[in-house]
Every structure is written in structure tokens, then in C-alpha cells.
Design a protein around this motif. Structure first.
Motif, PDB file in Angstrom:
ATOM      1  N   ARG A   1      41.959  64.247  33.726  1.00 44.77           N
ATOM      2  CA  ARG A   1      42.108  65.127  32.569  1.00 44.77           C
ATOM      3  C   ARG A   1      40.943  64.858  31.613  1.00 44.77           C
ATOM      4  O   ARG A   1      40.614  63.707  31.347  1.00 44.77           O
ATOM      5  N   ASP A   2      40.356  65.895  31.061  1.00 41.16           N
ATOM      6  CA  ASP A   2      39.243  65.718  30.141  1.00 41.16           C
ATOM      7  C   ASP A   2      39.722  65.045  28.860  1.00 41.16           C
ATOM      8  O   ASP A   2      40.839  65.316  28.385  1.00 41.16           O
ATOM      9  N   PRO A   3      38.906  64.167  28.275  1.00 38.53           N
ATOM     10  CA  PRO A   3      39.316  63.504  27.031  1.00 38.53           C
ATOM     11  C   PRO A   3      39.759  64.464  25.935  1.00 38.53           C
ATOM     12  O   PRO A   3      40.747  64.195  25.236  1.00 38.53           O
ATOM     13  N   LEU A   4      39.068  65.586  25.777  1.00 38.75           N
ATOM     14  CA  LEU A   4      39.451  66.526  24.726  1.00 38.75           C
ATOM     15  C   LEU A   4      40.765  67.232  25.039  1.00 38.75           C
ATOM     16  O   LEU A   4      41.490  67.635  24.127  1.00 38.75           O
ATOM     17  N   ASP A   5      41.094  67.380  26.312  1.00 44.22           N
ATOM     18  CA  ASP A   5      42.403  67.925  26.692  1.00 44.22           C
ATOM     19  C   ASP A   5      43.505  66.940  26.296  1.00 44.22           C
ATOM     20  O   ASP A   5      44.559  67.344  25.803  1.00 44.22           O
ATOM     21  N   LEU A   6      43.256  65.644  26.499  1.00 46.62           N
ATOM     22  CA  LEU A   6      44.243  64.633  26.108  1.00 46.62           C
ATOM     23  C   LEU A   6      44.452  64.640  24.594  1.00 46.62           C
ATOM     24  O   LEU A   6      45.580  64.495  24.110  1.00 46.62           O
ATOM     25  N   VAL A   7      43.373  64.821  23.841  1.00 47.20           N
ATOM     26  CA  VAL A   7      43.492  64.915  22.381  1.00 47.20           C
ATOM     27  C   VAL A   7      44.327  66.141  22.010  1.00 47.20           C
ATOM     28  O   VAL A   7      45.233  66.063  21.170  1.00 47.20           O
ATOM     29  N   ALA A   8      44.041  67.283  22.651  1.00 43.08           N
ATOM     30  CA  ALA A   8      44.757  68.528  22.339  1.00 43.08           C
ATOM     31  C   ALA A   8      46.235  68.433  22.696  1.00 43.08           C
ATOM     32  O   ALA A   8      47.074  69.073  22.043  1.00 43.08           O
ATOM     33  N   GLN A   9      46.579  67.640  23.725  1.00 47.31           N
ATOM     34  CA  GLN A   9      47.986  67.474  24.081  1.00 47.31           C
ATOM     35  C   GLN A   9      48.700  66.512  23.133  1.00 47.31           C
ATOM     36  O   GLN A   9      49.933  66.433  23.121  1.00 47.31           O
ATOM     37  N   THR A  10      47.912  65.775  22.330  1.00 48.99           N
ATOM     38  CA  THR A  10      48.502  64.810  21.407  1.00 48.99           C
ATOM     39  C   THR A  10      48.714  65.385  20.018  1.00 48.99           C
ATOM     40  O   THR A  10      49.757  65.177  19.389  1.00 48.99           O
ATOM     41  N   ILE A  11      47.728  66.137  19.516  1.00 49.91           N
ATOM     42  CA  ILE A  11      47.790  66.656  18.145  1.00 49.91           C
ATOM     43  C   ILE A  11      47.694  68.177  18.154  1.00 49.91           C
ATOM     44  O   ILE A  11      47.010  68.760  18.991  1.00 49.91           O
TER      45      ILE A  11
ATOM     46  N   ASP B   1      40.395  63.928  43.848  1.00 52.83           N
ATOM     47  CA  ASP B   1      39.576  64.976  43.247  1.00 52.83           C
ATOM     48  C   ASP B   1      40.401  66.120  42.660  1.00 52.83           C
ATOM     49  O   ASP B   1      39.847  67.138  42.259  1.00 52.83           O
ATOM     50  N   LEU B   2      41.714  65.930  42.598  1.00 53.14           N
ATOM     51  CA  LEU B   2      42.558  66.991  42.050  1.00 53.14           C
ATOM     52  C   LEU B   2      42.424  67.066  40.538  1.00 53.14           C
ATOM     53  O   LEU B   2      42.354  66.051  39.850  1.00 53.14           O
ATOM     54  N   ARG B   3      42.393  68.290  40.017  1.00 52.42           N
ATOM     55  CA  ARG B   3      42.411  68.500  38.587  1.00 52.42           C
ATOM     56  C   ARG B   3      43.852  68.730  38.169  1.00 52.42           C
ATOM     57  O   ARG B   3      44.539  69.613  38.683  1.00 52.42           O
TER      58      ARG B   3
ATOM     59  N   LYS C   1      48.283  55.690  19.983  1.00 52.59           N
ATOM     60  CA  LYS C   1      48.871  56.430  21.087  1.00 52.59           C
ATOM     61  C   LYS C   1      48.151  56.073  22.386  1.00 52.59           C
ATOM     62  O   LYS C   1      47.023  55.579  22.376  1.00 52.59           O
ATOM     63  N   ALA C   2      48.798  56.350  23.496  1.00 53.05           N
ATOM     64  CA  ALA C   2      48.189  56.049  24.793  1.00 53.05           C
ATOM     65  C   ALA C   2      48.602  57.091  25.814  1.00 53.05           C
ATOM     66  O   ALA C   2      49.715  57.626  25.784  1.00 53.05           O
ATOM     67  N   CYS C   3      47.689  57.378  26.722  1.00 58.13           N
ATOM     68  CA  CYS C   3      47.959  58.283  27.839  1.00 58.13           C
ATOM     69  C   CYS C   3      48.078  57.459  29.111  1.00 58.13           C
ATOM     70  O   CYS C   3      47.263  56.564  29.352  1.00 58.13           O
ATOM     71  N   GLY C   4      49.077  57.770  29.914  1.00 54.71           N
ATOM     72  CA  GLY C   4      49.273  57.045  31.156  1.00 54.71           C
ATOM     73  C   GLY C   4      49.018  57.922  32.361  1.00 54.71           C
ATOM     74  O   GLY C   4      49.036  59.156  32.276  1.00 54.71           O
ATOM     75  N   VAL C   5      48.753  57.295  33.477  1.00 52.80           N
ATOM     76  CA  VAL C   5      48.643  57.966  34.769  1.00 52.80           C
ATOM     77  C   VAL C   5      47.595  59.077  34.728  1.00 52.80           C
ATOM     78  O   VAL C   5      47.838  60.197  35.156  1.00 52.80           O
ATOM     79  N   THR C   6      46.428  58.771  34.211  1.00 57.18           N
ATOM     80  CA  THR C   6      45.362  59.758  34.110  1.00 57.18           C
ATOM     81  C   THR C   6      44.314  59.603  35.216  1.00 57.18           C
ATOM     82  O   THR C   6      43.369  60.383  35.280  1.00 57.18           O
ATOM     83  N   PHE C   7      44.481  58.590  36.075  1.00 53.51           N
ATOM     84  CA  PHE C   7      43.574  58.376  37.193  1.00 53.51           C
ATOM     85  C   PHE C   7      44.385  58.318  38.485  1.00 53.51           C
ATOM     86  O   PHE C   7      45.451  57.707  38.539  1.00 53.51           O
ATOM     87  N   ALA C   8      43.853  58.931  39.553  1.00 54.56           N
ATOM     88  CA  ALA C   8      44.590  59.017  40.809  1.00 54.56           C
ATOM     89  C   ALA C   8      44.948  57.651  41.366  1.00 54.56           C
ATOM     90  O   ALA C   8      46.072  57.418  41.817  1.00 54.56           O
ATOM     91  N   ARG C   9      43.996  56.718  41.368  1.00 55.63           N
ATOM     92  CA  ARG C   9      44.260  55.417  41.981  1.00 55.63           C
ATOM     93  C   ARG C   9      45.350  54.661  41.240  1.00 55.63           C
ATOM     94  O   ARG C   9      46.259  54.093  41.844  1.00 55.63           O
ATOM     95  N   SER C  10      45.281  54.643  39.903  1.00 50.51           N
ATOM     96  CA  SER C  10      46.321  53.949  39.142  1.00 50.51           C
ATOM     97  C   SER C  10      47.646  54.698  39.242  1.00 50.51           C
ATOM     98  O   SER C  10      48.719  54.094  39.177  1.00 50.51           O
ATOM     99  N   MET C  11      47.583  56.024  39.407  1.00 49.69           N
ATOM    100  CA  MET C  11      48.808  56.803  39.584  1.00 49.69           C
ATOM    101  C   MET C  11      49.559  56.360  40.833  1.00 49.69           C
ATOM    102  O   MET C  11      50.786  56.213  40.821  1.00 49.69           O
ATOM    103  N   ILE C  12      48.828  56.142  41.914  1.00 49.09           N
ATOM    104  CA  ILE C  12      49.453  55.667  43.148  1.00 49.09           C
ATOM    105  C   ILE C  12      50.124  54.324  42.919  1.00 49.09           C
ATOM    106  O   ILE C  12      51.231  54.068  43.402  1.00 49.09           O
ATOM    107  N   GLU C  13      49.464  53.450  42.149  1.00 48.35           N
ATOM    108  CA  GLU C  13      50.059  52.148  41.866  1.00 48.35           C
ATOM    109  C   GLU C  13      51.331  52.281  41.032  1.00 48.35           C
ATOM    110  O   GLU C  13      52.270  51.508  41.194  1.00 48.35           O
ATOM    111  N   ARG C  14      51.393  53.270  40.131  1.00 51.35           N
ATOM    112  CA  ARG C  14      52.621  53.471  39.350  1.00 51.35           C
ATOM    113  C   ARG C  14      53.754  53.934  40.264  1.00 51.35           C
ATOM    114  O   ARG C  14      54.904  53.553  40.090  1.00 51.35           O
ATOM    115  N   VAL C  15      53.426  54.779  41.233  1.00 47.99           N
ATOM    116  CA  VAL C  15      54.435  55.191  42.205  1.00 47.99           C
ATOM    117  C   VAL C  15      54.961  53.968  42.957  1.00 47.99           C
ATOM    118  O   VAL C  15      56.170  53.821  43.198  1.00 47.99           O
TER     119      VAL C  15
END
Length: 384
Positions: free
Chosen positions: A295-305, A141-143, A98-112
């Protein structure tokens, strides 16, 4: 072409290697400069090892024959892998990838930007200037999912710049998708593949978590979530075509299991480096810092399983990247894109280095060893 030997430091490193004597994969552990085969009825697969509560302790003490010297597997020549000689495989086997996308602000801007440019690199620079003028660094710095993020979302909607990428970047729900099929990932010094329809693409250096069926993170490794910017940029509905192709997922070289020397906080503070070396002499250096993830790594895990989705064989979770290359390679304003023959090295001082060569997915060795082949191989070896 050979790779520089990458040292593996102290810690519990496990993975998989091709064992020509049994015509199949072995579960291995790194010990005293050697790669030890610890395959047994207790741990016929890496999946079974990660299901153990004492995974790190078991791996540290398990006995078995030496499969190969560590330096020989790490410094193997790219393009030299053969079923006649031991070589590293992706360290995961039965886990979903599995993979999470758009988890960093800078790369998020590039996806836009990819979306606004409709996958056209000629338009990317103009769109980048417009989007950056509106967004700037205000998202850094947004959460994700916070009240402050909701206010930014409302402001962007008023500006007419809202995007589905911004929704998963700062909204409450993470983007989690299937990156690759079970057993299709490639390992260290293997070729990675680009779908031949893509003309604008790049590597994505990421930390990959090894999670068992109970949602427990047992360790981490490195990964290259090969990205086709033009394909995904044309439509988010093409994400599967952009992400899941022959050899498009690289993981390795080993999983570092959590123990007294390494834990989730080391993942949270990990710094990754990236180097791309082209046959044309081009060199690109990049980085990604887990400290900047939204997003915290454990939050990403919790959103997956969870109750909403089970993974009886566990899963490997790519957590996204800060890296989004804008440096021009050939044509001014078109940014970076791969060329066939590029050598990509992703490294971290606690996890080692993962090196691969870029080819077209149609030219990479085809994926032929699936779950049915693994089960038959293990049965012949009396391991299941």
C-alpha cells in the motif's frame, strides 16, 4: 553499554531532548554538529512546528542556545539516561501514535502462521511449510484492494486458508491501530519493553511518518513497533495487549522534515537495516524495504485521517515492516525471540539510526511524564 556514534547527514532534522535546566523537554534542531534548542512561544512543541506550512524553513533558521553536541546525544550509553543530563526523547509529543499492520506480503504470511499456530512457536515451522506450499510468493506483487487481489482471496477461501491477516493484507481496507499513548514513546538509547507474559517476540523496524492535523506528511523517522508474536497470535483481539505496553514503542532519533533534499519518494524507496546483538553473543541481521510495501504511504495516511477521523494534534504513523524473523536462536524450529539485554539498532542512510536495549516492560523506567505534566511545565516556562 555505549552505542556507536551514528552520523546524521545533510537535511532538516528536528526532535525533542530532555533539558535539565527547565526540567522538561525542548524542541530541537540539528545544526553544524550541535543540537539547538528552538523552543519558543511560536513552537513550544513539535506538534506546533509540524502545524506550520513552513516547518522545514522555520526549523532551519530558528535561533536558540546549544543544548548539547550531537555526537554526545547519539553515542550516549544505554542505561545512562538521567534527568540530570540532556538526552534525546522520542521526537513526537502531542501526536497520536498509530500503526499499520500487515502491509508487506512476507510479514503477512508470518501473521497467518502466528494465527494458525495459536501463538505456539513449536507449531510455527509445520504451519509455515503448509501455508507457504499453498501461498508461496504469489502475494508478493499484489496491490492491495486490486481485482487480482480479490481473485487470490477467493482462491484462498476455497483452500480453507483464509485469515483475517490476509483480509487486511490484500483487501481494500488497511489495518490501522493505536500503537501507544500520547507522550509514552521512548527515544534513542532508551530501554524498550516486552510484556512479561510473552515468550515469542521480535523487533519491527519501520519508517514512521510525521503527519499534521491537516493530513499533510511533514517528515519521517525510524521506529521499533515491538511485537509480541505469541500474544497477538493467540487472538487478534489481544492486539492492544500485544502492542501497547510500557516502553513498547520506540521512535527516533529525529524527524527528518521534507524539504528540497528529502521527500515522500525517498520514503517510498527507503531501505532499512536491523541488527540485534545479544549478551549471549547472538547476532541477527535483517532488513526491510519500502519498495515492497503493498500500500502506498499516502494511501495509508488517507485511510487514517479524513472526514471519518480527525487528529487535531496530528499523528505519527508506523507503516509496517517486511522483516519477520524465522532464523532459529536456541531451539530448532522455534525461530527467533528476544532475550533481555538484546541491543536493537534500526538504521537508514537518510534518517540515521535508532538504538534501544530490550528489557521487560515491568523493569523499564515507568512512564510518568504525561500531557498534564507537559502543559504545566510549558506554563511555568511561559511558553503557553
Amino acid at each position: 553499554m555505549s552505542t556507536q556514534q551514528t552520523p546524521i547527514g545533510a537535511g532538516t532534522f528536528v526532535g525533542r531532548a530532555w533539558n535539565p535546566e527547565v526540567a522538561g523537554p525542548s524542541v530541537v534542531v540539528v545544526r553544524d554538529g550541535h543540537v539547538i534548542d528552538i523552543t519558543s512561544r511560536a513552537v513550544p512543541t513539535v506538534r506546533d512546528l509540524l502545524e506550520r506550512d513552513d516547518a522545514a524553513a522555520y526549523a532551519a533558521e530558528a535561533e536558540g542556545p546549544v543544548l548539547a553536541p550531537l555526537h554526545a546525544l547519539l553515542s550516549a550509553g544505554i542505561g545512562s539516561l538521567s534527568k540530570d543530563t540532556p538526552h534525546l526523547l522520542a521526537p513526537n509529543d502531542l501526536q497520536a501514535v498509530k500503526a499499520c499492520g500487515v502491509t508487506f506480503a512476507r510479514s503477512m504470511i508470518e501473521r497467518v502462521i502466528e494465527e494458525r499456530a495459536a501463538g505456539n512457536p513449536d507449531l510455527a515451522q509445520k504451519v509455515r511449510e503448509k501455508v507457504t506450499a499453498i501461498i508461496g510468493d504469489s502475494l508478493r506483487d499484489l496491490r492491495a484492494g486490486s481485482p487480482a487481489a480479490e481473485k487470490v482471496k477467493d482462491a484462498l477461501i476455497e483452500e480453507g486458508i483464509w485469515s483475517q491477516y490476509l483480509e487486511v493484507g490484500i483487501g481494500p481496507d488497511a489495518e490501522v491501530f493505536s500503537k501507544a499513548q500520547v507522550l509514552s514513546s521512548v527515544g534513542h538509547v532508551a530501554d524498550v519493553g516486552l510484556h512479561p507474559i510473552s515468550k515469542w517476540n521480535n523487533p519491527e523496524p519501520e519508517i514512521v511518518l510525521a503527519v499534521n492535523s491537516r493530513g499533510v506528511v511533514q517528515g519521517a523517522t525510524l521506529g521499533n513497533d515491538v511485537n509480541l508474536r505469541d500474544v497477538e497470535g493467540r487472538s487478534a483481539l489481544l492486539l492492544g495487549k500485544a502492542k501497547d505496553n510500557n516502553a513498547s514503542c520506540s521512535i527516533g532519533p529525529f524527524i527528518r522534515l521534507f524539504d528540497a533534499s528529502y521527500n515522500i519518494d525517498d520514503v517510498r524507496n527507503a531501505e532499512l537495516t536491523l541488527r540485534v546483538e545479544g549478551e549471549d553473543g547472538f547476532v541477527l541481521d535483517g532488513r526491510s524495504s519500502m519498495k515492497e510495501i503493498s500500500r502506498d504511504p499516502l494511501d495509508l495516511v488517507a485511510q487514517t485521517i479524513g472526514r471519518h477521523h480527525q487528529y487535531p494534534d496530528g499523528f505519527m504513523l508506523f507503516m509496517g515492516t517486511l522483516f519477520a524473523p524465522t532464523e532459529d536462536r536456541d531451539v530448532p524450529g522455534q525461530g527467533f525471540t528476544h532475550k533481555v539485554g538484546d541491543i536493537v539498532t534500526i538504521a537508514n542512510d537518510r534518517l540515521g539510526a535508532l538504538t534501544n536495549r530490550v528489557r521487560l516492560s515491568t523493569e523499564c523506567p515507568p512512564w510518568t511524564f504525561g500531557v498534564s505534566h507537559l502543559m504545566r511545565n510549558l506554563a511555568v516556562r511561559h511558553l503557553i
